[in-house]
Design a protein around this motif. Structure first.
Motif, PDB file in Angstrom:
ATOM      1  N   PHE A  75       0.820  -1.213   0.000  1.00  0.00           N
ATOM      2  CA  PHE A  75       0.000   0.000   0.000  1.00  0.00           C
ATOM      3  C   PHE A  75       0.854   1.263   0.000  1.00  0.00           C
ATOM      4  O   PHE A  75       0.484   2.259  -0.615  1.00  0.00           O
ATOM      5  CB  PHE A  75      -0.987  -0.008   1.161  1.00  0.00           C
ATOM      6  CG  PHE A  75      -2.131  -0.956   0.927  1.00  0.00           C
ATOM      7  CD1 PHE A  75      -3.003  -0.775  -0.136  1.00  0.00           C
ATOM      8  CD2 PHE A  75      -2.334  -2.040   1.752  1.00  0.00           C
ATOM      9  CE1 PHE A  75      -4.047  -1.653  -0.374  1.00  0.00           C
ATOM     10  CE2 PHE A  75      -3.380  -2.920   1.533  1.00  0.00           C
ATOM     11  CZ  PHE A  75      -4.239  -2.726   0.467  1.00  0.00           C
ATOM     12  N   LEU A  76       2.006   1.236   0.664  1.00  0.00           N
ATOM     13  CA  LEU A  76       2.916   2.385   0.604  1.00  0.00           C
ATOM     14  C   LEU A  76       3.421   2.589  -0.822  1.00  0.00           C
ATOM     15  O   LEU A  76       3.528   3.719  -1.309  1.00  0.00           O
ATOM     16  CB  LEU A  76       4.089   2.190   1.563  1.00  0.00           C
ATOM     17  CG  LEU A  76       3.814   2.473   3.030  1.00  0.00           C
ATOM     18  CD1 LEU A  76       4.942   1.944   3.892  1.00  0.00           C
ATOM     19  CD2 LEU A  76       3.609   3.954   3.275  1.00  0.00           C
TER      20      LEU A  76
ATOM     21  N   SER B  28       0.506   3.995  -2.961  1.00  0.00           N
ATOM     22  CA  SER B  28       0.234   5.395  -2.621  1.00  0.00           C
ATOM     23  C   SER B  28       1.318   6.326  -3.150  1.00  0.00           C
ATOM     24  O   SER B  28       1.045   7.486  -3.446  1.00  0.00           O
ATOM     25  CB  SER B  28       0.079   5.568  -1.108  1.00  0.00           C
ATOM     26  OG  SER B  28       1.327   5.476  -0.457  1.00  0.00           O
ATOM     27  N   SER B  29       2.526   5.816  -3.327  1.00  0.00           N
ATOM     28  CA  SER B  29       3.610   6.658  -3.839  1.00  0.00           C
ATOM     29  C   SER B  29       3.362   7.098  -5.282  1.00  0.00           C
ATOM     30  O   SER B  29       3.980   8.034  -5.763  1.00  0.00           O
ATOM     31  CB  SER B  29       4.958   5.928  -3.733  1.00  0.00           C
ATOM     32  OG  SER B  29       5.054   4.894  -4.687  1.00  0.00           O
TER      33      SER B  29
ATOM     34  N   THR C  36       0.506   8.336  -6.397  1.00  0.00           N
ATOM     35  CA  THR C  36      -0.564   9.325  -6.469  1.00  0.00           C
ATOM     36  C   THR C  36      -0.208  10.489  -7.394  1.00  0.00           C
ATOM     37  O   THR C  36      -1.036  10.870  -8.234  1.00  0.00           O
ATOM     38  CB  THR C  36      -0.931   9.827  -5.050  1.00  0.00           C
ATOM     39  OG1 THR C  36      -1.324   8.696  -4.267  1.00  0.00           O
ATOM     40  CG2 THR C  36      -2.048  10.842  -5.098  1.00  0.00           C
TER      41      THR C  36
ATOM     42  N   ILE D  56      -5.448   3.613  -5.875  1.00  0.00           N
ATOM     43  CA  ILE D  56      -4.748   4.764  -5.319  1.00  0.00           C
ATOM     44  C   ILE D  56      -5.490   5.299  -4.094  1.00  0.00           C
ATOM     45  O   ILE D  56      -4.886   5.554  -3.052  1.00  0.00           O
ATOM     46  CB  ILE D  56      -4.589   5.875  -6.388  1.00  0.00           C
ATOM     47  CG1 ILE D  56      -3.714   5.393  -7.558  1.00  0.00           C
ATOM     48  CG2 ILE D  56      -4.045   7.153  -5.773  1.00  0.00           C
ATOM     49  CD1 ILE D  56      -2.262   5.203  -7.259  1.00  0.00           C
TER      50      ILE D  56
ATOM     51  N   SER E 150      -5.202   2.819  -1.193  1.00  0.00           N
ATOM     52  CA  SER E 150      -3.838   2.837  -0.656  1.00  0.00           C
ATOM     53  C   SER E 150      -3.591   4.068   0.197  1.00  0.00           C
ATOM     54  O   SER E 150      -2.984   3.983   1.265  1.00  0.00           O
ATOM     55  CB  SER E 150      -2.823   2.775  -1.792  1.00  0.00           C
ATOM     56  OG  SER E 150      -2.948   1.554  -2.466  1.00  0.00           O
ATOM     57  N   ASN E 151      -4.052   5.224  -0.267  1.00  0.00           N
ATOM     58  CA  ASN E 151      -3.872   6.444   0.518  1.00  0.00           C
ATOM     59  C   ASN E 151      -4.684   6.405   1.802  1.00  0.00           C
ATOM     60  O   ASN E 151      -4.219   6.864   2.849  1.00  0.00           O
ATOM     61  CB  ASN E 151      -4.205   7.685  -0.311  1.00  0.00           C
ATOM     62  CG  ASN E 151      -3.071   8.037  -1.245  1.00  0.00           C
ATOM     63  OD1 ASN E 151      -1.939   8.217  -0.814  1.00  0.00           O
ATOM     64  ND2 ASN E 151      -3.360   8.130  -2.525  1.00  0.00           N
TER      65      ASN E 151
ATOM     66  N   LEU F 256      -2.757   4.202   4.114  1.00  0.00           N
ATOM     67  CA  LEU F 256      -1.565   4.929   4.558  1.00  0.00           C
ATOM     68  C   LEU F 256      -1.932   5.932   5.648  1.00  0.00           C
ATOM     69  O   LEU F 256      -1.285   5.991   6.699  1.00  0.00           O
ATOM     70  CB  LEU F 256      -0.906   5.648   3.377  1.00  0.00           C
ATOM     71  CG  LEU F 256       0.276   6.555   3.723  1.00  0.00           C
ATOM     72  CD1 LEU F 256       1.427   5.741   4.296  1.00  0.00           C
ATOM     73  CD2 LEU F 256       0.723   7.317   2.491  1.00  0.00           C
TER      74      LEU F 256
ATOM     75  N   ASN G  49       8.564   7.799  -1.206  1.00  0.00           N
ATOM     76  CA  ASN G  49       7.129   8.046  -1.271  1.00  0.00           C
ATOM     77  C   ASN G  49       6.877   9.540  -1.067  1.00  0.00           C
ATOM     78  O   ASN G  49       6.948  10.035   0.057  1.00  0.00           O
ATOM     79  CB  ASN G  49       6.401   7.222  -0.207  1.00  0.00           C
ATOM     80  CG  ASN G  49       4.909   7.257  -0.365  1.00  0.00           C
ATOM     81  OD1 ASN G  49       4.342   8.243  -0.810  1.00  0.00           O
ATOM     82  ND2 ASN G  49       4.259   6.179   0.021  1.00  0.00           N
TER      83      ASN G  49
ATOM     84  N   ILE H 218       4.221  11.151  -0.984  1.00  0.00           N
ATOM     85  CA  ILE H 218       3.055  11.420  -0.148  1.00  0.00           C
ATOM     86  C   ILE H 218       3.488  11.586   1.310  1.00  0.00           C
ATOM     87  O   ILE H 218       2.988  12.464   2.025  1.00  0.00           O
ATOM     88  CB  ILE H 218       1.993  10.300  -0.291  1.00  0.00           C
ATOM     89  CG1 ILE H 218       1.533  10.187  -1.742  1.00  0.00           C
ATOM     90  CG2 ILE H 218       0.825  10.517   0.645  1.00  0.00           C
ATOM     91  CD1 ILE H 218       0.978  11.469  -2.334  1.00  0.00           C
TER      92      ILE H 218
END
Length: 179
Positions: free
Chosen positions: A8-9, A12-13, A15, A45, A48-49, A52, A123, A125
């Motif tokens: 998930f990290l 999310s990276s 995004t 996305i 995942s965010n 996170l 990442n 984010i």
């Protein structure tokens, strides 16, 4: 241990890349295949965010103590992410099946490397959320990637932090003042 956290990290990276792809391919939104791809991408996305944000804000339940003996900041490494991951995707067209297959293969390879190594700090984010990323060593010479809201300088060696392990060799510093 929690390999799904790394997955998930990783997702999310991407995004920023996803936002660029939407803007770049907005002319293709009348194509049903493109709309389906965008819905699938956005679902991954967004999920995942959300995971996170949950991990960063609610994960510390029973913090443990760790003595830091070495600190290396990894905050500058995010620029490498932008250059090596996002820039090559700018020429990508959602309407071209070969571009879609190519990016899926490349995304899988990058994901495999990211998840099976300590590239969690790559990442953007985390940087946008004002987290700092460090590579630290403890008193037993174990190395960790530390995600922290605090700025930890090299002068903080031989000091203690409270943390929670969120994945193999990835720890999140407890910020008990915010709770």
């Amino acid at each position: 241990m929690k390999k799904w956290v790394k997955i998930f990290l990783f997702i999310s990276s991407y995004t920023p890349l996803f936002a660029i792809l939407i803007l770049k391919n907005i002319k293709c939104l009348n194509n049903k295949k493109v709309i389906i791809l965008l819905i699938l991408f956005s679902s991954f996305i967004i999920l995942s965010n959300m995971i996170l944000f949950y991990i960063l804000n609610n994960h510390i339940i029973a913090p443990k103590q760790l003595k830091i003996t070495k600190v290396i900041s990894k905050n500058d490494e995010t620029l490498n992410y932008i250059v090596s991951y996002i820039i090559p995707f700018i020429g990508f067209e959602l309407s071209n099946i070969y571009d879609i297959l190519s990016i899926m293969i490349l995304f899988f390879i990058i994901g495999w490397i990211y998840i099976n190594s300590n590239l969690i700090f790559m990442n953007p984010i985390l940087n946008l959320l004002k987290y700092n990323i460090y590579e630290i060593t403890d008193e037993y010479n174990n190395s960790y990637i530390l995600i922290s809201k605090k700025i930890i300088s090299k002068s903080k060696t031989n000091s203690f932090i409270l943390y929670e392990k969120i994945a193999d060799n990835v720890i999140l510093e407890a910020n008990l003042n915010e709770k």
